[in-house]
Design a protein around this motif. Structure first.
Motif, mmCIF file in Angstrom:
data_model
loop_
_atom_site.group_PDB
_atom_site.id
_atom_site.type_symbol
_atom_site.label_atom_id
_atom_site.label_comp_id
_atom_site.label_asym_id
_atom_site.label_seq_id
_atom_site.Cartn_x
_atom_site.Cartn_y
_atom_site.Cartn_z
ATOM 1 N N ALA A 51 -17.010 5.075 22.910
ATOM 2 C CA ALA A 51 -16.106 4.334 22.025
ATOM 3 C C ALA A 51 -16.800 4.111 20.688
ATOM 4 O O ALA A 51 -17.997 3.785 20.646
ATOM 5 N N PRO A 52 -16.092 4.285 19.588
ATOM 6 C CA PRO A 52 -16.727 4.069 18.275
ATOM 7 C C PRO A 52 -17.039 2.594 18.061
ATOM 8 O O PRO A 52 -16.387 1.705 18.632
ATOM 9 N N LEU A 53 -18.033 2.345 17.240
ATOM 10 C CA LEU A 53 -18.359 0.976 16.875
ATOM 11 C C LEU A 53 -17.251 0.404 15.993
ATOM 12 O O LEU A 53 -16.564 1.144 15.282
ATOM 13 N N PRO A 54 -17.065 -0.906 16.016
ATOM 14 C CA PRO A 54 -16.116 -1.516 15.084
ATOM 15 C C PRO A 54 -16.464 -1.139 13.645
ATOM 16 O O PRO A 54 -17.639 -1.019 13.291
ATOM 17 N N GLU A 55 -15.447 -0.946 12.817
ATOM 18 C CA GLU A 55 -15.668 -0.465 11.444
ATOM 19 C C GLU A 55 -16.593 -1.387 10.658
ATOM 20 O O GLU A 55 -17.461 -0.923 9.917
ATOM 21 N N ALA A 56 -16.400 -2.692 10.814
ATOM 22 C CA ALA A 56 -17.234 -3.628 10.050
ATOM 23 C C ALA A 56 -18.698 -3.503 10.452
ATOM 24 O O ALA A 56 -19.597 -3.554 9.601
ATOM 25 N N LEU A 57 -18.950 -3.337 11.753
ATOM 26 C CA LEU A 57 -20.327 -3.170 12.213
ATOM 27 C C LEU A 57 -20.899 -1.847 11.725
ATOM 28 O O LEU A 57 -22.055 -1.785 11.280
ATOM 29 N N GLN A 58 -20.123 -0.788 11.770
ATOM 30 C CA GLN A 58 -20.603 0.513 11.304
ATOM 31 C C GLN A 58 -20.979 0.456 9.825
ATOM 32 O O GLN A 58 -22.019 0.995 9.415
ATOM 33 N N ARG A 59 -20.155 -0.210 9.027
ATOM 34 C CA ARG A 59 -20.475 -0.338 7.598
ATOM 35 C C ARG A 59 -21.760 -1.127 7.397
ATOM 36 O O ARG A 59 -22.590 -0.784 6.541
ATOM 37 N N PHE A 60 -21.935 -2.181 8.182
ATOM 38 C CA PHE A 60 -23.147 -2.990 8.074
ATOM 39 C C PHE A 60 -24.378 -2.166 8.426
ATOM 40 O O PHE A 60 -25.411 -2.227 7.742
ATOM 41 N N ASP B 113 -21.079 -9.814 20.116
ATOM 42 C CA ASP B 113 -21.402 -10.179 21.495
ATOM 43 C C ASP B 113 -21.842 -8.971 22.313
ATOM 44 O O ASP B 113 -22.472 -9.121 23.358
ATOM 45 N N TYR B 114 -21.494 -7.770 21.841
ATOM 46 C CA TYR B 114 -21.925 -6.555 22.542
ATOM 47 C C TYR B 114 -21.956 -5.394 21.569
ATOM 48 O O TYR B 114 -21.077 -5.260 20.697
ATOM 49 N N ALA B 115 -22.955 -4.546 21.714
ATOM 50 C CA ALA B 115 -23.015 -3.258 21.022
ATOM 51 C C ALA B 115 -23.903 -2.356 21.852
ATOM 52 O O ALA B 115 -24.968 -2.785 22.332
ATOM 53 N N ALA B 116 -23.473 -1.123 22.065
ATOM 54 C CA ALA B 116 -24.284 -0.174 22.833
ATOM 55 C C ALA B 116 -25.593 0.083 22.098
ATOM 56 O O ALA B 116 -25.594 0.483 20.932
ATOM 57 N N PHE B 117 -26.714 -0.156 22.781
ATOM 58 C CA PHE B 117 -28.014 -0.004 22.129
ATOM 59 C C PHE B 117 -28.220 1.411 21.607
ATOM 60 O O PHE B 117 -28.851 1.615 20.567
ATOM 61 N N GLU B 118 -27.720 2.406 22.335
ATOM 62 C CA GLU B 118 -27.883 3.789 21.892
ATOM 63 C C GLU B 118 -27.245 4.022 20.530
ATOM 64 O O GLU B 118 -27.696 4.883 19.770
ATOM 65 N N GLN B 119 -26.227 3.261 20.206
ATOM 66 C CA GLN B 119 -25.509 3.457 18.946
ATOM 67 C C GLN B 119 -26.111 2.675 17.783
ATOM 68 O O GLN B 119 -25.974 3.081 16.629
ATOM 69 N N VAL B 120 -26.780 1.560 18.075
ATOM 70 C CA VAL B 120 -27.263 0.713 16.980
ATOM 71 C C VAL B 120 -28.771 0.765 16.782
ATOM 72 O O VAL B 120 -29.258 0.623 15.646
ATOM 73 N N PHE B 121 -29.548 0.972 17.847
ATOM 74 C CA PHE B 121 -31.008 0.959 17.701
ATOM 75 C C PHE B 121 -31.525 2.001 16.709
ATOM 76 O O PHE B 121 -32.519 1.741 16.014
ATOM 77 N N PRO B 122 -30.921 3.203 16.619
ATOM 78 C CA PRO B 122 -31.466 4.173 15.657
ATOM 79 C C PRO B 122 -31.438 3.710 14.205
ATOM 80 O O PRO B 122 -32.153 4.270 13.366
ATOM 81 N N MET C 289 -34.695 -9.185 4.833
ATOM 82 C CA MET C 289 -34.226 -8.157 5.745
ATOM 83 C C MET C 289 -32.777 -8.422 6.139
ATOM 84 O O MET C 289 -32.277 -9.547 6.016
ATOM 85 N N ARG C 290 -32.118 -7.393 6.617
ATOM 86 C CA ARG C 290 -30.841 -7.593 7.295
ATOM 87 C C ARG C 290 -31.104 -7.929 8.761
ATOM 88 O O ARG C 290 -32.125 -7.521 9.324
ATOM 89 N N ALA C 291 -30.166 -8.653 9.383
ATOM 90 C CA ALA C 291 -30.325 -9.042 10.783
ATOM 91 C C ALA C 291 -29.036 -8.750 11.542
ATOM 92 O O ALA C 291 -27.956 -9.208 11.140
ATOM 93 N N LEU C 292 -29.156 -7.980 12.629
ATOM 94 C CA LEU C 292 -28.047 -7.797 13.563
ATOM 95 C C LEU C 292 -28.368 -8.600 14.810
ATOM 96 O O LEU C 292 -29.392 -8.365 15.459
ATOM 97 N N LEU C 293 -27.516 -9.560 15.136
ATOM 98 C CA LEU C 293 -27.711 -10.429 16.281
ATOM 99 C C LEU C 293 -26.740 -10.003 17.375
ATOM 100 O O LEU C 293 -25.521 -10.163 17.242
ATOM 101 N N ILE C 294 -27.270 -9.442 18.466
ATOM 102 C CA ILE C 294 -26.435 -9.012 19.583
ATOM 103 C C ILE C 294 -26.556 -10.068 20.666
ATOM 104 O O ILE C 294 -27.541 -10.145 21.385
ATOM 105 N N THR C 295 -25.552 -10.901 20.763
ATOM 106 C CA THR C 295 -25.556 -11.997 21.728
ATOM 107 C C THR C 295 -24.662 -11.627 22.905
ATOM 108 O O THR C 295 -23.743 -10.830 22.801
ATOM 109 N N SER C 296 -24.917 -12.242 24.050
ATOM 110 C CA SER C 296 -24.085 -12.027 25.232
ATOM 111 C C SER C 296 -24.318 -13.189 26.178
ATOM 112 O O SER C 296 -25.203 -14.020 25.968
ATOM 113 N N GLY C 297 -23.528 -13.249 27.240
ATOM 114 C CA GLY C 297 -23.702 -14.321 28.202
ATOM 115 C C GLY C 297 -23.573 -15.688 27.544
ATOM 116 O O GLY C 297 -22.792 -15.892 26.615
ATOM 117 N N LEU C 298 -24.384 -16.625 28.013
ATOM 118 C CA LEU C 298 -24.346 -17.972 27.450
ATOM 119 C C LEU C 298 -24.907 -17.999 26.036
ATOM 120 O O LEU C 298 -24.666 -18.950 25.295
#
Length: 429
Positions: A244-253, A317-326, A290-299
């Protein structure tokens, strides 16, 4: 003409714990289903939908964790988390776990269990005679006396034991005896079932005498003289994300290149006891430009952060690590083995803030590999994090090591190798 087709072989995976303890089995299960096997996963109710979403059969195996801050704080306590998991969570439920797994394997051809957590599996295998494979997801779980015991809560002891296998053996015998009380209900049930002594459920008793899968990268640890003779090291098994593609706003970021990106995330277990991790990450990133991406989940999804966030920060709250870590100049996480390996594949330097269990050991192995810095203490503050970020960004050697490790990590195919071993066990059974 008589139909002579072989009946479909049935494999049951048994696991407990976090998503990191589930995903490797989902990866194997999906591959084995593609190879014509029927696959069932026996696990707690909170994992039911994850199993079904992968297209595998689900069977409930107790206990079920409480989704409360108090439960997760005890589960992830850096010093007493292990005692809580065994003495207060897993062991008291062993009879229910045993009944659930015995029912699940009634028509199965093979049982594959997660070492350390699926305490009922050795009992079911011994009682029923079903062929059994156990799987280890992180090097620490072998508790080799030839390696530094980073699970010990006192800083001096791991250092001393790391220098002397004999001293480690002496300390280990004490630890083994001390922890017997944590698993007393498991030992009692084994005797009631008439099962011959299998050893300590947390140590030698966790391993199948027939086949143990070491499902972690050889870069993080290789065979030791006291590993079970039945070990087959396969490499890390990764569950690919949904296409599934990343949300557009996240991809732009992510695609912005004006400032280096730090990604902050915690494992599924640690995210339920996040403390100030995300706030400290935001403050440290801001102080360094720096820029900061905060991937939160659970509590952790309820963590208090400024609203709205500054334009150099993004929260999901979620992003596939394979898609964002690079995209990351650095990944900051708690040291879960799955998160660590995905950062290795992405070629991203890592800062690790270990919380509990195997996370410190994983972190120190990554540090020795030259791809990570470790901030001991789960409550590392913004200042310590800021200093670590500065050092990683300036460390060209770490960046080169991360790029080199990425090539090797991408070449691992732990899923296929583990499935090959499992199919051989089925053929030989």
């Amino acid at each position: 003409m008589t139909d002579t087709a072989m009946p479909q072989q049935h494999i049951v995976f048994a696991t407990a714990g976090s998503l990191g303890d589930l995903y490797p089995f989902l990866a194997l299960g999906r591959k084995l289903r593609q190879r014509g096997k029927r696959v069932t996963v026996a696990t707690s109710a909170n994992h039911r939908q994850h199993v079904l979403d992968t297209g595998l059969d689900y069977v409930h195996m107790r206990p079920d964790p409480e989704n409360t801050a108090a439960f997760h704080a005890r589960y992830m306590h850096p010093k007493t988390g292990g005692q809580f998991v065994y003495q207060d969570y897993l062991s008291p439920a062993i009879r229910r776990s045993y009944d659930d797994l015995a029912d699940a394997t009634r028509d199965a051809d093979l049982l594959v269990s997660q070492s350390l957590m699926a305490l009922a599996a050795p009992l079911v295998a011994a009682r029923t005679g079903i062929p059994w494979v156990s799987a280890v997801f992180q090097p620490m779980s072998f508790f080799s006396v030839y390696e530094r015991p980073n699970y010990l809560p006192f800083p001096l002891l791991p250092w001393l034991c790391g220098r002397s296998p004999q001293m480690h053996q002496n300390i280990f015998q004490y630890v083994r005896k001390h922890t017997e009380q944590w698993v007393r209900p498991v030992l009692d049930l084994g005797r009631e079932l008439g099962i011959a002594e299998q050893g300590h459920p947390m140590y030698e008793g966790q391993h199948s005498p027939g086949c143990v899968l070491a499902m972690f990268s050889p870069m993080l640890g290789g065979p030791q003289p006291d590993w079970p003779a039945s070990v087959r090291q396969t490499g890390t098994a990764q569950l690919p994300p949904a296409a599934a593609p990343l949300p557009e706003a996240l991809q732009r970021f992510l695609e912005r290149d004006d400032l280096p990106l730090a990604i902050f995330t915690l494992s599924s277990a640690a995210s339920n006891d996040a403390g100030d991790f995300y706030r400290n990450g935001l403050d440290a990133s801001g102080a360094l430009g720096m820029r900061a991406l905060l991937i939160t989940s659970g509590l952790a999804a309820s963590s208090r952060l400024p609203e709205p966030l500054p334009d150099w920060a993004f929260r999901v709250d979620y992003a596939a690590f394979e898609q964002v870590f690079p995209y990351a100049a650095v990944v900051v996480h708690a040291g879960g083995i799955g998160s660590a390996f995905k950062a290795m594949q992405a070629g991203a330097p890592q800062i690790i803030v270990p919380h509990a269990h195997d996370q410190l050991d994983n972190a120190l192995r990554l540090e020795r590999l030259g791809v990570a810095r470790v901030l001991p203490g789960k409550r590392a503050g913004a200042r310590a994090l800021r200093q670590a970020l500065q050092r990683v960004l300036a460390d060209s050697g770490m960046q080169a090591a991360a790029a080199s490790v990425a090539q090797k990590a991408k070449a691992e195919d732990g899923v296929s190798q583990a499935c090959d071993v499992i199919e051989k066990v089925l053929r030989d059974a």
